[in-house]
Design an enzyme around this catalytic site. Structure first.
Site, PDB file in Angstrom:
ATOM      1  N   TRP A  69       9.681  24.601   1.449  1.00 51.74           N
ATOM      2  CA  TRP A  69       9.384  23.524   2.384  1.00 51.74           C
ATOM      3  C   TRP A  69       7.883  23.370   2.554  1.00 51.74           C
ATOM      4  O   TRP A  69       7.107  24.198   2.098  1.00 51.74           O
ATOM      5  CB  TRP A  69      10.111  23.705   3.718  1.00 51.74           C
ATOM      6  CG  TRP A  69       9.926  25.031   4.441  1.00 51.74           C
ATOM      7  CD1 TRP A  69       9.346  26.174   3.964  1.00 51.74           C
ATOM      8  CD2 TRP A  69      10.337  25.324   5.764  1.00 51.74           C
ATOM      9  NE1 TRP A  69       9.367  27.176   4.910  1.00 51.74           N
ATOM     10  CE2 TRP A  69       9.974  26.682   6.030  1.00 51.74           C
ATOM     11  CE3 TRP A  69      10.966  24.604   6.762  1.00 51.74           C
ATOM     12  CZ2 TRP A  69      10.232  27.298   7.250  1.00 51.74           C
ATOM     13  CZ3 TRP A  69      11.224  25.229   7.966  1.00 51.74           C
ATOM     14  CH2 TRP A  69      10.864  26.546   8.220  1.00 51.74           C
ATOM     15  N   HIS A  81       4.381   1.449   5.318  1.00 50.51           N
ATOM     16  CA  HIS A  81       4.536   1.800   6.728  1.00 50.51           C
ATOM     17  C   HIS A  81       4.851   0.590   7.608  1.00 50.51           C
ATOM     18  O   HIS A  81       4.688  -0.554   7.204  1.00 50.51           O
ATOM     19  CB  HIS A  81       3.291   2.524   7.255  1.00 50.51           C
ATOM     20  CG  HIS A  81       2.035   1.696   7.250  1.00 50.51           C
ATOM     21  ND1 HIS A  81       1.234   1.570   6.149  1.00 50.51           N
ATOM     22  CD2 HIS A  81       1.428   0.968   8.224  1.00 50.51           C
ATOM     23  CE1 HIS A  81       0.190   0.799   6.430  1.00 50.51           C
ATOM     24  NE2 HIS A  81       0.296   0.423   7.691  1.00 50.51           N
ATOM     25  N   ASP A  83       4.447  -1.345  11.366  1.00 58.16           N
ATOM     26  CA  ASP A  83       3.567  -1.566  12.516  1.00 58.16           C
ATOM     27  C   ASP A  83       4.404  -2.012  13.710  1.00 58.16           C
ATOM     28  O   ASP A  83       5.143  -3.003  13.627  1.00 58.16           O
ATOM     29  CB  ASP A  83       2.541  -2.668  12.229  1.00 58.16           C
ATOM     30  CG  ASP A  83       1.407  -2.209  11.327  1.00 58.16           C
ATOM     31  OD1 ASP A  83       1.350  -1.019  11.006  1.00 58.16           O
ATOM     32  OD2 ASP A  83       0.583  -3.066  10.947  1.00 58.16           O
ATOM     33  N   HIS A  87       0.654  -1.165  18.325  1.00 60.28           N
ATOM     34  CA  HIS A  87      -0.444  -0.889  17.388  1.00 60.28           C
ATOM     35  C   HIS A  87      -1.656  -1.769  17.673  1.00 60.28           C
ATOM     36  O   HIS A  87      -2.781  -1.365  17.408  1.00 60.28           O
ATOM     37  CB  HIS A  87       0.052  -1.113  15.953  1.00 60.28           C
ATOM     38  CG  HIS A  87      -0.995  -0.994  14.891  1.00 60.28           C
ATOM     39  ND1 HIS A  87      -1.886   0.053  14.829  1.00 60.28           N
ATOM     40  CD2 HIS A  87      -1.296  -1.801  13.836  1.00 60.28           C
ATOM     41  CE1 HIS A  87      -2.673  -0.098  13.773  1.00 60.28           C
ATOM     42  NE2 HIS A  87      -2.353  -1.220  13.162  1.00 60.28           N
ATOM     43  N   HIS A 215      -1.929  -9.331  12.679  1.00 54.73           N
ATOM     44  CA  HIS A 215      -1.772  -8.320  13.722  1.00 54.73           C
ATOM     45  C   HIS A 215      -1.771  -8.959  15.114  1.00 54.73           C
ATOM     46  O   HIS A 215      -0.925  -8.646  15.963  1.00 54.73           O
ATOM     47  CB  HIS A 215      -2.903  -7.291  13.634  1.00 54.73           C
ATOM     48  CG  HIS A 215      -2.776  -6.334  12.498  1.00 54.73           C
ATOM     49  ND1 HIS A 215      -3.116  -6.658  11.202  1.00 54.73           N
ATOM     50  CD2 HIS A 215      -2.342  -5.043  12.468  1.00 54.73           C
ATOM     51  CE1 HIS A 215      -2.900  -5.599  10.425  1.00 54.73           C
ATOM     52  NE2 HIS A 215      -2.434  -4.613  11.158  1.00 54.73           N
TER      53      HIS A 215
END
Length: 270
Positions: A69, A81, A83, A87, A215
């Protein structure tokens, strides 16, 4: 059981069978998360996003004879990823604005893919505009409310320095104009916006008004972003269903994740 429950159960059984037989294809829209994957670079006066790092804990050895691991560290906004509204400053005071409080049903939904790959091939700063969106709608129908909209640029076929495409004045990569984002958020009421580039905004989007409009408008309206995706060329303009569940980080602003699209076999591109 009621008829509605029986019908729903039958639909889920048929759905599972369609995946098993390949009638519904599962398309992975995710880059492999490794230490070499580029991350966004901000001006030096700002805090910086950390790359993905792995540290081996044990590998069937004296540190742990029966198991292998790793510890890993990264920024929430590393690799492919998600958002969340929290954010961005425009979404900081909204309810359910973090990855752990977003309703889970919001992580599953339909996708519209707007192909901007030809323009992006010859113009690193190619813009998604309202005219391009409206032209797409004349061909494929109006973008349904509560859909994801993806801007296909084939940028994911780049790697390393070419992917970030940094110059003396900063990053250069395609993205939406403020007017395009207002159309998608205010008039089409989309659920979220996704890209193949390192952010949902263009590389030079700090020069727009407002700066970083994807954004600003998305998160100010409680909507979501996905970036650093790949294989958008394998999705049809309409008809795919997205699964995009981030890690359930307490008050998390985003998260790396595995983004999957379900596509009817006959509708898949490529």
């Amino acid at each position: 059981m009621t008829t509605a429950v029986l019908n729903a159960s039958s639909m889920l059984t048929e759905f599972a069978a369609a995946i098993a037989t390949g009638e519904i294809e599962v398309v992975d829209l995710t880059h492999t998360l490794d230490p070499d994957f580029p991350v966004i670079i901000l001006p030096p006066e700002f805090g910086q996003c950390a790359r993905f790092r792995m540290e081996e804990i044990s590998a069937y050895d004296h540190r742990g004879p029966g198991w292998k691991w790793y510890n890993f560290t990264c920024c929430e906004h590393t690799g492919t990823h998600f958002d969340a509204p929290i954010h961005w400053v425009s979404g900081r005071d909204l309810p359910n604005n973090a990855v752990d409080t977003i309703p889970p049903e919001h992580f599953v939904g339909p996708v519209c893919v707007i192909d901007c790959s030809e323009g992006s091939k010859t113009d690193d700063d190619f813009e998604l505009t309202p005219d391009i969106i409206l032209a797409w709608e004349r061909q494929h129908g109006q973008i349904p409310e509560d859909s994801w909209v993806f801007m296909r640029t084939d940028w994911s076929k780049r790697s390393g320095a070419e992917y970030l495409n940094m110059r003396k004045d900063g990053q250069h990569s395609p993205g939406p104009t403020p007017e395009a984002m207002r159309l998608l958020v205010d008039d089409r009421n989309i659920r979220g916006f996704g890209t193949e580039t390192v952010g949902t905004d263009a590389g030079q989007a700090m020069h727009y008004s407002p700066p970083m409009p994807a954004h600003y408008y998305l998160h100010g309206a409680g909507r979501y972003g996905l970036q650093c995706m790949r294989n958008l060329d394998l999705l049809p303009p309409t008809g795919a269903i997205l699964f995009s569940a981030p890690l359930k980080i307490k008050q998390g602003t985003g998260s790396p994740l595995r983004v999957l699209a379900l596509v009817p076999k006959e509708a898949a591109n490529g």
